[in-house]
Design an enzyme around this catalytic site. Structure first.
Site, PDB file in Angstrom:
ATOM      1  N   ASN B  81       0.758  -1.168   0.024  1.00  0.00           N
ATOM      2  CA  ASN B  81       0.076  -0.046   0.092  1.00  0.00           C
ATOM      3  C   ASN B  81       0.965   1.356  -0.090  1.00  0.00           C
ATOM      4  OD1 ASN B  81      -1.511  -1.943   2.091  1.00  0.00           O
ATOM      5  ND2 ASN B  81      -2.723  -1.448   0.330  1.00  0.00           N
ATOM      6  N   VAL B  88       1.905   7.326   0.677  1.00  0.00           N
ATOM      7  CA  VAL B  88       0.830   6.298   1.291  1.00  0.00           C
ATOM      8  C   VAL B  88      -0.259   6.196   0.629  1.00  0.00           C
ATOM      9  CG1 VAL B  88       0.031   5.617   3.566  1.00  0.00           C
ATOM     10  CG2 VAL B  88       2.390   6.508   3.598  1.00  0.00           C
ATOM     11  N   CYS B  89      -1.030   5.030   0.429  1.00  0.00           N
ATOM     12  CA  CYS B  89      -2.371   4.885  -0.101  1.00  0.00           C
ATOM     13  C   CYS B  89      -3.283   4.222   0.789  1.00  0.00           C
ATOM     14  CB  CYS B  89      -2.146   3.855  -1.524  1.00  0.00           C
ATOM     15  SG  CYS B  89      -3.646   3.711  -2.349  1.00  0.00           S
ATOM     16  N   ILE B  90      -3.628   4.849   1.666  1.00  0.00           N
ATOM     17  CA  ILE B  90      -4.862   4.322   2.514  1.00  0.00           C
ATOM     18  C   ILE B  90      -5.914   5.157   2.453  1.00  0.00           C
ATOM     19  CG2 ILE B  90      -3.427   3.139   4.327  1.00  0.00           C
ATOM     20  CD1 ILE B  90      -3.449   5.891   5.945  1.00  0.00           C
TER      21      ILE B  90
END
Lengths: 645, 166
Positions: B81, B88-90
């Site tokens: 992720n 950051v990919c959240i």
């Protein structure tokens, strides 16, 4: 390091070229001629000039900005790259008058542009830093001053050279500096707003709105400028390719600004109309930190349908982006609609609530009551009940009316009067909406003592809807705010009454005419004998306590309606058709009531009679025995035709 | 009075300094600019990132908290992720409007209720339990699914690197 070495090399080259020229020519003028004639020397001189300009720029930057921040530098690099490409595109357009002077002007323009961008970034930075020193203010103010002076000067210069020398590349410069001037103005406004905000003790909630509108106005100016320029360029030269990118961005940001304004307005409207202010109790009851700004909520807070409370200003900025509750993500735009449809009965009751108590417009129901009950039964359900409850009701055949039913008579009443050829009555307003069933029940009046009417309007006080418990705060508030609607409803009601009176008088005249002139036609109609004297006579001797104080007002109201009713005469046939459409009993009751209307002003001595005789006329959906009573009474009336003949 | 975004960031900074959550340190890089933060996250225990200390940079928009900040690890990372450049990919870092991966429900998106602390805690749990359905780093996602040993080996290498051991 590299910059320093470039500077040094260029300085060395320049001194070499100049020294060489002097060494050969010995004198100033010939050496200048020598340098300008030699292309390599000129190249060196140009490079030197560029270096000097860059150094000047560095100096200015040190003076006005100090150290550039990383973000600012990045921003500057990005934009410079675009600006350089566009400048090269613009060069192609003006390749005919391509001259060192022209290039120098473009470079100067680039430099000034860079300073404008930096100033913009700096002013935006004001919002981000907790420490704004006086030197920051000094720098920003002096920079804006210098930039605006320069812009103005160049605009003026371009204008004059265009006026004197005709269209040239100066148009481009003039236009570019105009745009830059706009940017300076925009920066200035922002700076002022930020400064006011910084110096105020309390958070300035409306700053965002001001910024929004500034954005829109400046965007509009820029768009107009760009389009004017585009048109001028297309007419004089050719399609200005270098213009399209900035124009596109300007249009895009303008569109976004307008969109933001629309969203913001919608958010504000929703905030003001849909959601109640949080009360101090609610604020103190809950943990009163606004989850959006993490500050305490002392004032100006709103409560959403999901019971979450936020600062009004915080909520407004959030609603500009999204129409959900920040905490529970309840879609707040869908909720009001759902509530309206789902809670329709409640909403209907709510809508009626302000009307119902306000409907009876006159203080003396003793006289008005008959018209009301007879002609427009749905109008005053409360009165009806009130009279039904009167203990000294003397009429043995007085039917007892369920209060919710009278509206059933309305259609016949309105159609009877509206379908007749009376122009005045065609405009009769639609009958009042029927009361919701069960609505009339909770209001009843204590047995009527002699002076029963509550001041000032003699109307029942706004009755509580069947149980306040199920209403939420908002609905209750809405009910409280209904005073104005109430007044409007009263006025409307008065008008209705006047029209009804007109209708009643007309009907009465038709009957009397018909009875007088064409008795043969009417023989088979059971309504024939219902003449004023007939109906008034049996009831005249039965005064009631409530009507003793009523005559003066009635005589004031009713005569006003009479003049308009004199002209139209309905044919008896018309009357007959109508009477055949409805059950004869109720129809006759109704018509009898209209005869009462006619009578009342005339027979001043017996106003009471109208009040009491009218009460039976309201009855509609009744028990059989009541029907029976009425039928008997009708027979009694119709069996008493002597006065007619 | 300073702007609302600045005041909120200062409040959050104070909160994080007074009650720091375990394994997380965060604060502005430079107190003249509260809109750029640096955070240090320790790898959650019992995972392949255990023991590592990962530096990251948080950049806040000027309309924070209405828009989410951006977070980027400034060290090398290998995680399903996290993009190769450290971003950051959240889901809670995504504004409800945009959906880069096309799978997130708006319920898990950014809202002003979120905070720096919640973001960093989510990142810690993301380190512990990668979501291999959103492939910010497809290689890492694939390796996480198919070759866990290799993934652990790389993670350990990264942990050692962040500690300056290798």
């Amino acid at each position: 390091m590299r910059a320093a070495s470039i500077t040094f090399i260029s300085l060395a080259l320049t001194s070499a070229v100049v020294g060489n020229a002097f060494y050969h020519k010995k004198q100033f003028y010939p050496s200048v001629v020598y340098i300008t004639k030699s292309n390599p020397s000129m190249a060196v001189i140009y490079i030197q000039a560029l270096v000097v300009v860059v150094l000047m720029g560095k100096l200015m930057q040190k003076v006005f900005f100090g150290q550039l921040r990383a973000a600012e530098f990045e921003h500057l690099a990005d934009r410079s790259w675009y600006a350089v490409t566009e400048t090269c595109l613009a060069f192609t357009l003006f390749r005919d008058d391509f001259a060192p002077r022209f290039v120098a002007q473009f470079i100067l323009l680039l430099f000034l542009k860079a300073f404008h961008w930096l100033a913009e970034d700096r002013v935006d930075f004001m919002e981000r830093s907790p420490i704004i020193s006086w030197i920051f203010h000094l720098r920003v103010i002096s920079l804006m001053f210098v930039l605006s002076i320069l812009d103005l000067y160049f605009v003026n210069h371009a204008y004059e050279s265009t006026v004197s020398g005709g269209a040239s590349a100066q148009i481009v410069f003039g236009f570019e500096y105009m745009i830059l001037l706009m940017i300076v103005v925009n920066i200035g406004i922002k700076y002022v707003l930020h400064t006011i905000d910084l110096n105020s003790e309390n958070p300035w909630d409306n700053k965002a709105v001001f910024l929004l509108y500034t954005e829109v106005v400046m965007g509009l100016f820029k768009v107009v400028l760009y389009f004017t320029f585009l048109i001028i360029m297309v007419r004089i030269f050719t399609l200005p390719l270098f213009l399209f990118r900035p124009m596109y961005y300007t249009l895009r940001s303008f569109r976004k600004a307008i969109n933001d304004v629309i969203l913001s307005r919608r958010a504000i409207r929703n905030m003001n109309t849909l959601y109640p202010d949080a009360t101090p109790e609610e604020l103190s009851a809950a943990d009163n930190v606004c989850i959006i700004c993490r500050e305490e909520m002392l004032t100006a807070s709103k409560k959403l349908p999901c019971n979450h409370i936020f600062h009004t200003s915080c909520l407004r900025s959030w609603f500009q982006r999204q129409q959900t509750c920040p905490t529970c993500r309840l879609n707040i735009l869908r909720i009001p609609g759902e509530r309206n449809t789902a809670a329709n009965p409640a909403a209907g009751a709510e809508a009626q609530a302000p009307h119902a108590p306000d409907v009876p417009p006159v203080p003396h129901p003793g006289l008005q009551n008959p018209f009301v009950n007879g002609v427009f039964p749905g109008m005053f359900p409360f009165w009806q009940q009130q009279f039904n409850l009167q203990p000294p009701n003397p009429l043995p055949n007085q039917p007892h009316h369920p209060p919710g039913h009278p509206p059933q008579q309305e259609p016949s009443t309105s159609s009877g009067s509206a379908s007749g050829p009376q122009p005045g009555l065609n405009a009769m307003p639609p009958p009042f909406p029927p009361m919701p069933p069960g609505f009339g029940l909770p209001f009843f009046y204590p047995p009527f003592p002699p002076t029963p009417m509550p001041p000032p309007f003699g109307i029942p006080p706004p009755m509580p809807p069947p149980g306040l418990a199920h209403l939420n705060d908002e609905e209750l508030q809405r009910m409280e705010c209904a005073a104005r609607e109430g007044i409007a409803a009263r006025l409307q009601c008065l008008q209705n009454i006047q029209q009804l009176l007109d209708a009643a008088v007309l009907l009465m005249q038709q009957y009397s005419n018909a009875a007088a002139t064409a008795a043969t036609n009417l023989v088979h109609v059971p309504l024939v004998p219902q003449m004023p004297t007939a109906s008034a006579a049996p009831t005249a001797a039965t005064p009631t306590s409530s009507t003793s104080s009523s005559s003066s007002n009635a005589s004031a109201t009713i005569p006003s309606s009479q003049p308009s009713s004199s002209t139209n005469r309905n044919t008896p046939a018309n009357v007959k058709t109508h009477s055949s459409e409805v059950p004869s009993s109720s129809r006759s009751e109704e018509l009898k009531a209209s005869t009462d209307v006619k009578i009342s002003p005339r027979s001043e001595g017996t106003p009471d009679s109208t009040a009491t005789s009218s009460s039976p006329s309201v009855a509609t959906g009744l028990s059989r025995e009541q029907d029976e009573i009425r039928r008997r009474r009708l027979q009694k009336f119709s069996g008493n035709p002597e006065p007619l003949d | 009075m300073a702007g609302s975004a600045l005041r909120r960031l200062m409040a959050e900074y104070k909160q994080l300094t007074l009650n720091p959550p375990e394994g997380i340190i965060a604060g502005p890089i430079n107190e003249e600019n509260f809109f750029e933060w640096e955070a240090l996250i320790t790898g959650p225990e019992g995972t392949c990132f255990e023991g590592g200390v990962f530096p990251a940079k948080l950049v806040f928009p000027s309309d924070y908290p209405l828009s989410p900040p951006k977070m980027q690890f400034t060290c090398e990372m290998f995680h399903p992720n996290i993009y190769a450049d450290g971003r950051v990919c959240i889901s809670i870092l995504h504004a409800p409007g945009d959906d880069p991966m096309g799978y997130e429900s708006s319920a898990e998106r950014w809202s002003p209720v979120q905070s720096v602390e919640k973001i960093l805690l989510s990142v810690v749990s993301m380190l512990a339990e990668p979501n291999d359905e959103s492939g910010a780093n497809v290689d890492a996602a694939k390796m996480w699914r198919e070759d866990r040993n290799e993934f652990n080996r790389i993670a350990e290498k990264i942990v050692r690197k962040t500690l300056g051991l290798s």
